[in-house]
Design a protein around this motif. Structure first.
Motif, PDB file in Angstrom:
ATOM      1  N   LYS A   1       0.830  -1.191   0.000  1.00  0.00           N
ATOM      2  CA  LYS A   1       0.000   0.000   0.000  1.00  0.00           C
ATOM      3  C   LYS A   1       0.872   1.252   0.000  1.00  0.00           C
ATOM      4  N   ASN A   2       0.364   2.302  -0.644  1.00  0.00           N
ATOM      5  CA  ASN A   2       1.062   3.592  -0.704  1.00  0.00           C
ATOM      6  C   ASN A   2       2.489   3.424  -1.234  1.00  0.00           C
ATOM      7  N   SER A   3       2.670   2.500  -2.159  1.00  0.00           N
ATOM      8  CA  SER A   3       3.998   2.232  -2.705  1.00  0.00           C
ATOM      9  C   SER A   3       3.941   2.195  -4.221  1.00  0.00           C
ATOM     10  N   LYS A   4       5.078   2.374  -4.830  1.00  0.00           N
ATOM     11  CA  LYS A   4       5.225   2.301  -6.269  1.00  0.00           C
ATOM     12  C   LYS A   4       6.250   1.221  -6.615  1.00  0.00           C
ATOM     13  N   CYS A   5       5.993   0.540  -7.723  1.00  0.00           N
ATOM     14  CA  CYS A   5       6.961  -0.424  -8.213  1.00  0.00           C
ATOM     15  C   CYS A   5       8.085   0.335  -8.915  1.00  0.00           C
ATOM     16  N   ILE A   6       9.291   0.148  -8.441  1.00  0.00           N
ATOM     17  CA  ILE A   6      10.435   0.901  -8.967  1.00  0.00           C
ATOM     18  C   ILE A   6      11.402  -0.036  -9.671  1.00  0.00           C
ATOM     19  N   PHE A   7      11.788   0.357 -10.894  1.00  0.00           N
ATOM     20  CA  PHE A   7      12.864  -0.310 -11.613  1.00  0.00           C
ATOM     21  C   PHE A   7      14.155   0.426 -11.296  1.00  0.00           C
ATOM     22  N   PHE A   8      15.155  -0.285 -10.760  1.00  0.00           N
ATOM     23  CA  PHE A   8      16.424   0.341 -10.384  1.00  0.00           C
ATOM     24  C   PHE A   8      17.406   0.259 -11.539  1.00  0.00           C
ATOM     25  N   PHE A   9      17.920   1.392 -11.938  1.00  0.00           N
ATOM     26  CA  PHE A   9      18.929   1.419 -12.988  1.00  0.00           C
ATOM     27  C   PHE A   9      20.226   0.821 -12.445  1.00  0.00           C
ATOM     28  N   GLY A  10      21.015   0.239 -13.323  1.00  0.00           N
ATOM     29  CA  GLY A  10      22.267  -0.377 -12.910  1.00  0.00           C
ATOM     30  C   GLY A  10      22.071  -1.827 -12.536  1.00  0.00           C
ATOM     31  N   SER A  11      21.330  -2.073 -11.445  1.00  0.00           N
ATOM     32  CA  SER A  11      21.093  -3.445 -11.001  1.00  0.00           C
ATOM     33  C   SER A  11      19.997  -4.130 -11.797  1.00  0.00           C
ATOM     34  N   LYS A  12      19.085  -3.313 -12.420  1.00  0.00           N
ATOM     35  CA  LYS A  12      17.963  -3.815 -13.206  1.00  0.00           C
ATOM     36  C   LYS A  12      17.032  -4.706 -12.384  1.00  0.00           C
TER      37      LYS A  12
ATOM     38  N   ALA B   1      24.875   3.144 -12.210  1.00  0.00           N
ATOM     39  CA  ALA B   1      23.432   3.387 -12.224  1.00  0.00           C
ATOM     40  C   ALA B   1      23.129   4.780 -12.773  1.00  0.00           C
ATOM     41  N   CYS B   2      23.937   5.770 -12.372  1.00  0.00           N
ATOM     42  CA  CYS B   2      23.741   7.136 -12.875  1.00  0.00           C
ATOM     43  C   CYS B   2      23.965   7.204 -14.384  1.00  0.00           C
ATOM     44  N   LYS B   3      24.969   6.481 -14.857  1.00  0.00           N
ATOM     45  CA  LYS B   3      25.209   6.442 -16.299  1.00  0.00           C
ATOM     46  C   LYS B   3      24.032   5.792 -17.024  1.00  0.00           C
ATOM     47  N   ALA B   4      23.483   4.744 -16.396  1.00  0.00           N
ATOM     48  CA  ALA B   4      22.387   4.016 -17.035  1.00  0.00           C
ATOM     49  C   ALA B   4      21.139   4.875 -17.183  1.00  0.00           C
ATOM     50  N   ILE B   5      20.817   5.660 -16.154  1.00  0.00           N
ATOM     51  CA  ILE B   5      19.609   6.482 -16.246  1.00  0.00           C
ATOM     52  C   ILE B   5      19.806   7.612 -17.244  1.00  0.00           C
ATOM     53  N   GLU B   6      20.991   8.185 -17.329  1.00  0.00           N
ATOM     54  CA  GLU B   6      21.254   9.238 -18.315  1.00  0.00           C
ATOM     55  C   GLU B   6      21.197   8.679 -19.724  1.00  0.00           C
ATOM     56  N   GLN B   7      21.675   7.436 -19.888  1.00  0.00           N
ATOM     57  CA  GLN B   7      21.600   6.808 -21.201  1.00  0.00           C
ATOM     58  C   GLN B   7      20.145   6.543 -21.583  1.00  0.00           C
ATOM     59  N   TYR B   8      19.341   6.165 -20.573  1.00  0.00           N
ATOM     60  CA  TYR B   8      17.917   5.934 -20.811  1.00  0.00           C
ATOM     61  C   TYR B   8      17.239   7.225 -21.264  1.00  0.00           C
ATOM     62  N   ILE B   9      17.581   8.347 -20.630  1.00  0.00           N
ATOM     63  CA  ILE B   9      17.000   9.636 -20.993  1.00  0.00           C
ATOM     64  C   ILE B   9      17.366  10.000 -22.432  1.00  0.00           C
ATOM     65  N   GLN B  10      18.638   9.766 -22.781  1.00  0.00           N
ATOM     66  CA  GLN B  10      19.087  10.086 -24.133  1.00  0.00           C
ATOM     67  C   GLN B  10      18.403   9.186 -25.163  1.00  0.00           C
ATOM     68  N   ASP B  11      18.286   7.896 -24.847  1.00  0.00           N
ATOM     69  CA  ASP B  11      17.625   6.968 -25.766  1.00  0.00           C
ATOM     70  C   ASP B  11      16.157   7.337 -25.956  1.00  0.00           C
ATOM     71  N   THR B  12      15.536   7.834 -24.876  1.00  0.00           N
ATOM     72  CA  THR B  12      14.141   8.246 -24.968  1.00  0.00           C
ATOM     73  C   THR B  12      13.990   9.432 -25.914  1.00  0.00           C
TER      74      THR B  12
END
Length: 512
Positions: free
Chosen positions: A40-51, A83-94
């Motif tokens: 409850k009151n939670s969100k499913c989170i995908f973690f960058f880096g560890s996937k 993980a930081c590199k992965a999320i920035e790459q995701y933003i660029q790919d988007t």
């Protein structure tokens, strides 16, 4: 002051798990497995880096862009940087249109549907534009003072509770394989499961060259005794001992349960006996070095055992790793038949036995100890007489307990370094510069780093000594909580299949 935020699927966030730094992630559709443990009151989170995926309470989430500058420097570990590199790459790919608007959680689940079809995932996918900008994905319900840290203000009105508990999923594969954990393991750190441990293989053992005289033995200049020595048990330690007795010029009669091991010693000049009692009959002084207290008793009291041939001119030396009570029982039986008894406990491992550099601690008949002088010189660099029967076995158990505790501590430290991304080689180099430096920790640490568990001292024998030590401490009503805990660690390593490997294999238990 606090700020409440609303998050939609595909929003980029900083997710805070208890005990760990904020981590870059994305709000995702939960997989079928995660739906079963929804919070409850939670969100499913995908973690960058560890996937990996996990349920994170809304109060533990912050929008990615608003806190990017302050939280990017909150942690500097290699895994965090990846993980930081992965999320920035995701933003660029988007921005480049490479993500096709499909969350990785959906793609990830589709990959494992070949054998076990599951219910279709309901897609609730937002547009790519929502991924590329933060302002459109975050709606402020209350405008209050901004904060770059994760505090508890947003939950002050709620009863205090754990944000994460032991039932929290730590990764998609853990859920699919039915694995659970008893503590909070973060998907943000390097982790290992039992499925990742090295394949269990028979420990390699280099063949013993009986004819080669060790450098240690050559430097001793030993004058061999005229007495004939018997030896029962040609195992890990016994083989090296018999080798040095023969190479130092002693006459030796041997017996071993498996006759194949005896052949090479016969070629080197040893006499092979048919039974333990035959060893006693053909020798003046007999050494026994077998696996455990029960086997030691069998050699003495069993059919065709030692006791049947003991006379006033015979001496018996027990070298097996036994407890004080067993030594007393054997000693009383030998003495009641008119023989002489000595316990001679050995400190060292297979290399020291082969080199003739063991430590020998003896207790019992002093005249028998003196008659064994040349033999002890051949097998040990130091031999010490400690007094009455029981003194040597007690000292031996204490020393083995200290060694085992040190090994368990080293194993946990090496495993912790590996998980934290710290070089194990650097750890050992620095350890070697400190007061902790000793041959035991350096050798076993290297073995752990290389996953090389070639047997020098079998893990099952270390655990046996721990058990004997604890039983003895119980009779004294002496608490040994650390030894008891370490004993459980070694027992678990045995259960994993590493009984016959070196004691350094306790690292497998610590790591996996």
């Amino acid at each position: 002051m606090s700020t409440e935020w609303k998050y939609d699927v595909n929003d980029l966030v900083w997710a805070k798990m208890k005990g760990f730094p904020p981590w870059p992630g994305r709000v995702s559709e939960p997989t079928d497995a995660l739906k079963k443990i929804a919070k409850k009151n939670s969100k499913c989170i995908f973690f960058f880096g560890s996937k990996n995926f996990a349920w994170i309470e809304i109060g533990c989430l912050k929008p990615y862009y608003e806190f990017k500058e302050s939280l990017t420097i909150s942690c500097k570990t290699p895994t965090f940087k990846e993980a930081c590199k992965a999320i920035e790459q995701y933003i660029q790919d988007t921005k480049d249109g490479k993500n096709n608007g499909i969350p990785e959680s959906v793609n990830f689940e589709n990959l494992i549907k070949s054998d076990t079809p599951s219910q279709p995932v309901k897609k609730r996918i937002s547009t790519n534009a929502r991924n590329s900008t933060s302002n459109s994905s975050v709606k402020k319900r209350k405008s209050q003072n901004d904060s770059s840290s994760f505090d508890s203000d947003s939950t002050k009105s709620k009863p205090k509770k754990e944000r994460l508990n032991s039932s929290l999923n730590t990764g998609y594969f853990a859920t699919q394989l039915g694995l659970t954990t008893s503590n909070n393991i973060s998907p943000l750190r390097k982790n290992h499961s039992l499925l990742d441990r090295p394949a269990i293989q028979e420990p390699e053992s280099a063949p013993l060259d009986v004819t080669t005289v060790s450098r240690s033995l050559m430097n001793k200049n030993i004058l061999p005794s005229d007495l004939k020595f018997g030896f029962i048990g040609i195992g890990t330690m016994g083989a090296g001992i018999v080798k040095n007795l023969l190479n130092s010029g002693h006459k030796v009669v041997i017996w071993n349960r498996t006759t194949e091991k005896s052949q090479m010693f016969q070629d080197a000049g040893a006499i092979i006996a048919l039974t333990p009692s035959d060893v006693i009959g053909g020798s003046d002084i007999t050494f026994s070095c077998v696996a455990d207290p029960q086997v030691a008793k069998d050699m003495v009291f069993g059919n065709c055992g030692v006791l049947s041939e003991i006379t006033q001119d015979k001496g018996f030396v027990e070298m097996s790793g036994i407890d004080p009570e067993t030594s007393q029982d054997i000693g009383e039986a030998i003495i009641s038949k008119g023989g002489r008894y000595l316990e001679a406990m050995l400190q060292g491992s297979k290399p020291e036995a082969e080199d003739g550099s063991l430590i020998c601690m003896a207790a019992g008949d002093k005249t028998l100890y003196d008659d064994c002088h040349s033999a002890f010189c051949a097998i040990a660099k130091h031999s010490i007489y400690l007094g009455e029967v029981g003194s040597a076995t007690k000292m031996n158990l204490i020393l083995h307990s200290i060694k085992a505790v040190a090994l368990a501590g080293l194993a946990e430290g090496m495993a912790l370094a590996d998980r934290a991304g710290i070089s194990q080689k650097n750890l050992l180099e620095i350890l070697g510069m400190t007061s902790l430096k000793c041959s035991l920790l350096m050798e076993k640490g290297t073995a752990m780093m290389e996953n090389n568990f070639k047997t020098h001292q079998a893990l099952k024998h270390t655990q046996k000594d721990l058990s004997l030590s604890l039983n003895w401490s119980d009779t004294l009503e002496q608490p040994c909580p650390v030894t008891a805990s370490v004993n459980e660690v070694f027992k678990h390593a045995k259960r994993l299949g590493y009984s016959d490997h070196d004691s350094s294999a306790v690292y497998v238990r610590a790591k996996f």
